[in-house]
Design a protein around this motif. Structure first.
Motif, PDB file in Angstrom:
ATOM      1  N   ALA A  27      19.694  55.579  78.453  1.00  0.00           N
ATOM      2  CA  ALA A  27      19.592  56.761  77.402  1.00  0.00           C
ATOM      3  C   ALA A  27      20.637  57.811  77.481  1.00  0.00           C
ATOM      4  O   ALA A  27      21.304  58.208  76.685  1.00  0.00           O
ATOM      5  N   ILE A  28      20.700  58.326  78.762  1.00  0.00           N
ATOM      6  CA  ILE A  28      21.668  59.265  79.309  1.00  0.00           C
ATOM      7  C   ILE A  28      23.167  58.632  79.121  1.00  0.00           C
ATOM      8  O   ILE A  28      24.055  59.426  78.557  1.00  0.00           O
ATOM      9  N   GLN A  29      23.207  57.448  79.323  1.00  0.00           N
ATOM     10  CA  GLN A  29      24.664  56.862  79.155  1.00  0.00           C
ATOM     11  C   GLN A  29      25.295  56.981  77.623  1.00  0.00           C
ATOM     12  O   GLN A  29      26.100  56.997  77.376  1.00  0.00           O
ATOM     13  N   ILE A  30      23.957  56.595  77.086  1.00  0.00           N
ATOM     14  CA  ILE A  30      24.177  56.291  75.360  1.00  0.00           C
ATOM     15  C   ILE A  30      24.802  57.841  74.841  1.00  0.00           C
ATOM     16  O   ILE A  30      25.747  57.929  74.074  1.00  0.00           O
ATOM     17  N   VAL A  31      24.225  58.871  75.325  1.00  0.00           N
ATOM     18  CA  VAL A  31      24.663  60.250  74.721  1.00  0.00           C
ATOM     19  C   VAL A  31      26.116  60.492  75.407  1.00  0.00           C
ATOM     20  O   VAL A  31      27.048  60.786  74.587  1.00  0.00           O
ATOM     21  N   VAL A  32      26.346  60.423  76.569  1.00  0.00           N
ATOM     22  CA  VAL A  32      27.634  60.417  77.162  1.00  0.00           C
ATOM     23  C   VAL A  32      28.631  59.628  76.684  1.00  0.00           C
ATOM     24  O   VAL A  32      29.786  60.149  76.331  1.00  0.00           O
ATOM     25  N   VAL A  81      23.808  60.324  65.553  1.00  0.00           N
ATOM     26  CA  VAL A  81      22.654  60.949  66.047  1.00  0.00           C
ATOM     27  C   VAL A  81      21.929  60.074  66.922  1.00  0.00           C
ATOM     28  O   VAL A  81      21.801  58.993  66.597  1.00  0.00           O
ATOM     29  N   VAL A  82      21.194  60.417  68.029  1.00  0.00           N
ATOM     30  CA  VAL A  82      20.851  59.598  68.957  1.00  0.00           C
ATOM     31  C   VAL A  82      19.310  59.748  69.180  1.00  0.00           C
ATOM     32  O   VAL A  82      18.780  60.871  69.166  1.00  0.00           O
ATOM     33  N   PHE A  83      18.552  58.506  69.162  1.00  0.00           N
ATOM     34  CA  PHE A  83      17.135  58.594  69.223  1.00  0.00           C
ATOM     35  C   PHE A  83      16.672  58.764  70.390  1.00  0.00           C
ATOM     36  O   PHE A  83      17.135  57.633  71.369  1.00  0.00           O
ATOM     37  N   SER A  84      15.835  59.423  71.015  1.00  0.00           N
ATOM     38  CA  SER A  84      15.412  59.528  72.413  1.00  0.00           C
ATOM     39  C   SER A  84      15.094  58.204  72.787  1.00  0.00           C
ATOM     40  O   SER A  84      14.490  57.167  72.281  1.00  0.00           O
ATOM     41  N   ALA A  85      14.854  58.305  74.475  1.00  0.00           N
ATOM     42  CA  ALA A  85      14.209  56.924  74.816  1.00  0.00           C
ATOM     43  C   ALA A  85      12.890  56.748  74.852  1.00  0.00           C
ATOM     44  O   ALA A  85      12.340  55.752  74.824  1.00  0.00           O
ATOM     45  N   HIS A  86      12.010  57.886  74.305  1.00  0.00           N
ATOM     46  CA  HIS A  86      10.622  57.769  74.045  1.00  0.00           C
ATOM     47  C   HIS A  86      10.154  56.727  72.759  1.00  0.00           C
ATOM     48  O   HIS A  86       9.173  56.307  72.614  1.00  0.00           O
TER      49      HIS A  86
END
Length: 334
Positions: A27-32, A81-86
Motif C-alpha cells: 500500500a505504501i509503495q502504491i502511494v510512493v 486517488v488511492v484506496f487504503s489497504a483496509h
C-alpha cells in the motif's frame, strides 16, 4: 545514571516478525510510486495504513488524505486517488467512476480474499456472519461488498450467544483479518455450538501477519515486567498485540506510537521488556524505542523470533514499470 555501570540491566525481548507486513508494504509503495508516476498531489481516501509516522511521511512527499471523494477539488480530478489497504465498499469505486476519477486500489490482497469469501457465501444463498469490530474500515469495506441486510456483524462471544438468524441452517462466516486469533476462536466455537451447519470460509480469514505477530508475542511475553507494542491507537492488529501480551503473562502491556510517549516514571526499574510492532508500524520507530531504553538501561537484545516472512504482493499493473530511488525504498520498507 551517567555511566553504564550505574544503569539497571535490562533484557529486551525483540519479537520477530514485527512491523510492516506485505499488504502494508504494498500500500505504501502504491502511494510512493503514484507520486513518482503522476506527480503531486496524489489523493488517498482514508489513512493508507493506521500509522501517523507513515501518513506524515507521505504527506511530506505530496500525498493528500481525504475521507470522502467529494473532498477532491475539481481541478485535481485528473490526479490519482488511492484506496487504503483496509478495503472499501463497492460504492466507493462506483462513486469514483461517476466522478471520472482515476483510482488505484491498495486493498491488501488478503482483505480482498475475505471479500471474495463473503461474496461466495452470499452467492450460494447463505446469510453472512462477519466477525469483527464495528466501525473499523476493514469491516465497513467487507460489509459494503454485499447487499444491505445480507451481513450480520458479531464482535464477541456474548454477541454470538445472543444472535438469532432467520435461517440457522444456512449461515456462512468470515472474519476481519486483524483479530485476536484466540478470541476469534472462542466466537467461532460459540457460533458452531449454536449453529452446527455454519459454513467456514475456504481459507482462514485472519491473515498470516496477524497470526505470526501474535505467536511471537506469546513466546516473548511470559515473565516480562513490561511489554511495549509500537502502533497506533486506531490499529486493530496493534491493539490485539497489547491484549495478547497480557494474556500470555506480561505484567504490564502498553501501546505507543513514538518514544516520546513513554512515561519513564510509570515504567520504573524494570528488568525484562518485551517489544513488538503492529503490521503498520515502521522499523525506524522500533529502533527509536530501543535507543530510548538503551539511554536509560544497560540493555541487551534477545530475539524472540517465531518465523521469517517472505511474502511479497505485486503493486498495480499501472505502476510496475516505475522505479524507486534508494531513499524511496528506505521509506517504503520502514
Amino acid at each position: 545514571m551517567d555511566s553504564l555501570s550505574a544503569k539497571i540491566p535490562l533484557t529486551i525481548r525483540l519479537c520477530g516478525p514485527r512491523g510492516f507486513c506485505a499488504g502494508v508494504d504494498r500500500a505504501i509503495q502504491i502511494v510512493v510510486l503514484a507520486l513518482k508516476a503522476y506527480g503531486a498531489p496524489v489523493y488517498v481516501r482514508h489513512e493508507i495504513v493506521h500509522n501517523r509516522y507513515v501518513v506524515e511521511g507521505l504527506q511530506a512527499k505530496g500525498a493528500i488524505f481525504v475521507e470522502e471523494l467529494d473532498e477532491i477539488p475539481a481541478e485535481h480530478r485528473s490526479q490519482p486517488v488511492v484506496f487504503s489497504a483496509h478495503g472499501v465498499p463497492k460504492s466507493v469505486p462506483e462513486d469514483a467512476r461517476t466522478r471520472n476519477l482515476f483510482y488505484l486500489d491498495a486493498t491488501c490482497p488478503l482483505v480482498s480474499k475475505v471479500h471474495k469469501q463473503a461474496m461466495r457465501h452470499q452467492r450460494l444463498g447463505r446469510h453472512v456472519i462477519l466477525i469483527g469490530h464495528a466501525g473499523h474500515p476493514e469491516v465497513i469495506g467487507t460489509m459494503g461488498q454485499l447487499p444491505e441486510g445480507s451481513v450480520s456483524l458479531i464482535e464477541t462471544v456474548e454477541d454470538a450467544a445472543r444472535y438469532q438468524p432467520e435461517n440457522p441452517d444456512n449461515l456462512g462466516y468470515v472474519t476481519q483479518t486483524t483479530l485476536s486469533v484466540d478470541d476469534t476462536a472462542g466466537v467461532i466455537d460459540k457460533l458452531m455450538e449454536r449453529f452446527p451447519n455454519l459454513t467456514a470460509p475456504a481459507a482462514d480469514s485472519i491473515c498470516y501477519a496477524t497470526t505470526n505477530r501474535q505467536e511471537a508475542v506469546k513466546q516473548a511475553a511470559p515473565g516480562c515486567d513490561l511489554f511495549v507494542t509500537v502502533g497506533a491507537p486506531n490499529s486493530s492488529n496493534s491493539k490485539r498485540l497489547v491484549e495478547v501480551a497480557l494474556k500470555a503473562g506480561a505484567q504490564r502491556s502498553i501501546l505507543v506510537q513514538r518514544a516520546s510517549e513513554l512515561d519513564w516514571d510509570e515504567i520504573g526499574p524494570i528488568r525484562t521488556l518485551g517489544l513488538s510492532a503492529g503490521a503498520s508500524a515502521p522499523e525506524v520507530v522500533v529502533n527509536e524505542i530501543i535507543e530510548a531504553f538503551k539511554s536509560r538501561f544497560d540493555a541487551t537484545i534477545e530475539l524472540a523470533e517465531f518465523t521469517i516472512e517472505n511474502e511479497n504482493f505485486l503493486v498495480n499493473r499501472e505502476l510496475r514499470e516505475v522505479e524507486l530511488t534508494q531513499q524511496d525504498m528506505a521509506f517504503v520498507n520502514g
